[in-house]
Design a protein around this motif. Structure first.
Motif: not given
Length: 392
Positions: A91, A96, A252, A261, A279
């Motif tokens: 990630d 994020r 992600i 993703y 996304y």
């Protein structure tokens, strides 16, 4: 005379199959209705590739993943089937917040590492990391279709009746209080009576809400549901460049200008590459009925450009593409609520697959009155009423 069942579950996707499984193993009389076949290709639970991960900025969801994983393990053991393949997850990106995610995982006791971008690039040179990176090896890929079929099989083994090709048209409340509470009508004229109904219809739910015998106040308190026709693209691993196709985690990435993703594509695309998507970027549609299955060229161009610049380990020309339905609530929480023996289940917003067995448990608890559901998944009206009467 119509057939009857104590509990009728509408929709044999991940959530509906899980609910039918949970109800059946508790000894309830259950009928599972599916408009096509379980894990139908035009629903939200088809195919072999959904991300399983623990990383959430909200500790509630991380704890829920831990609960769900115990049920996944039980399901795999009872069916003798591998349902989650371990790949680990990375990630990253300025939006994020990998440091925040690392703190949540640390508090939950979940194995993880927080790496600098350079450290991460040394492990995965096929990805152009732009920030620190959270790595947690317990993540993986769920085989959605196999999981649905496993839960349907266990439900049937527990006595559930499974009816396919049963396209729900409407539900009416029966005035005959001596009989079942509801009569369900199919689009082809079939009927079935039910004492309790659970609706887990994915992208078809917004249309069905218009023809359910629910109190007006209850309907008004539900969150807005929006449906998107998402697009995903498969890109081949560039084995000739020295990048290894066996060393791809799920990822992600939340950059300032795009959220993406990716995950190993599995048998959906012959195990030859990574499935990558933007996304929540697909066009909005009123319900699943209006889906076209046609990929938006502008979305394809954005994802191809992203792969070209950010995923050097992939050939930037997609060799396969598909569409998928996302049903969303405004805050990305799920909807699991009930009024007058009719339960609504919508594990929304593109992140529900990993919770499927737990959602089935919550939905079965709510439908039977055997346990509570987290208040965040119910309307304020329902939560207040439950507090007053002391029941779920």
């Amino acid at each position: 005379m119509a057939e009857s069942s104590d509990y009728v579950v509408v929709g044999a996707g991940l959530a509906g199959a899980a609910t039918a499984w949970q109800l059946a193993v508790r000894g309830h009389q259950v009928t599972l209705l599916e408009r096509d076949v379980p894990a139908t290709h035009d629903g939200s639970s088809h195919g072999s590739a959904r991300i399983f991960r623990y990383a959430y900025p909200d500790p509630f969801y991380t704890r829920a993943v831990l609960e769900s994983k115990a049920l996944w393990d039980r399901l795999a053991a009872e069916t003798g089937t591998e349902l989650i393949t371990p790949f680990g997850a990375v990630d990253y990106g300025p939006r994020r917040q990998p440091g925040l995610l690392a703190g949540v995982l640390a508090d939950a006791g979940i194995e993880h590492e927080l790496l600098s971008a350079d450290e991460a690039r040394s492990r995965w040179p096929q990805i152009a990391f732009d920030t620190d990176v959270l790595w947690h090896p317990g993540a993986g890929v769920i085989d959605a279709e196999t999981s649905v079929n496993a839960m349907v099989a266990l439900a049937a083994h527990g006595g559930a009746r499974v009816l396919t090709g049963w396209n729900l048209d409407r539900i009416e409340r029966r005035a005959d209080t001596a009989g079942a509470g509801f009569r369900l009508h199919s689009a082809t004229g079939e009927t079935i009576d039910a004492g309790n109904v659970v609706i887990s219809a994915g992208g078809w739910l917004p249309r069905l809400l218009e023809c359910l015998p629910l109190p007006a106040g209850f309907l008004a308190g539900l969150p807005e549901l929006t449906v998107r026709q998402e697009q995903a693209f498969h890109f081949r691993y560039r084995e000739d460049s020295g990048f290894s196709g066996s060393n791809w985690p799920t990822f992600i990435h939340k950059a300032d200008d795009i959220q993406t993703y990716g995950l190993p594509g599995g048998r959906d695309a012959d195990f030859a590459g990574q499935k990558v998507a933007e996304y929540n970027a697909g066009p909005r549609i009123p319900s699943a009925v209006q889906q076209t299955g046609v990929v938006d060229p502008a979305n394809r161009a954005r994802v191809v450009d992203y792969v070209r610049h950010c995923l050097p380990g992939l050939d930037p020309e997609p060799y396969a593409e598909t569409t998928c339905l996302f049903t969303n609530t405004p805050n990305e929480d799920f909807l699991i609520d009930r009024a007058d023996n009719l339960t609504i289940v919508s594990p929304c917003s593109g992140h529900g697959a990993k919770f499927a067995p737990l959602i089935g448990q919550w939905a079965a608890d709510l439908a039977t009155g055997e346990g509570p559901v987290p208040d965040r998944f119910r309307s304020a009206t329902s939560s207040a009423l439950s507090a007053q009467i002391g029941t779920p």
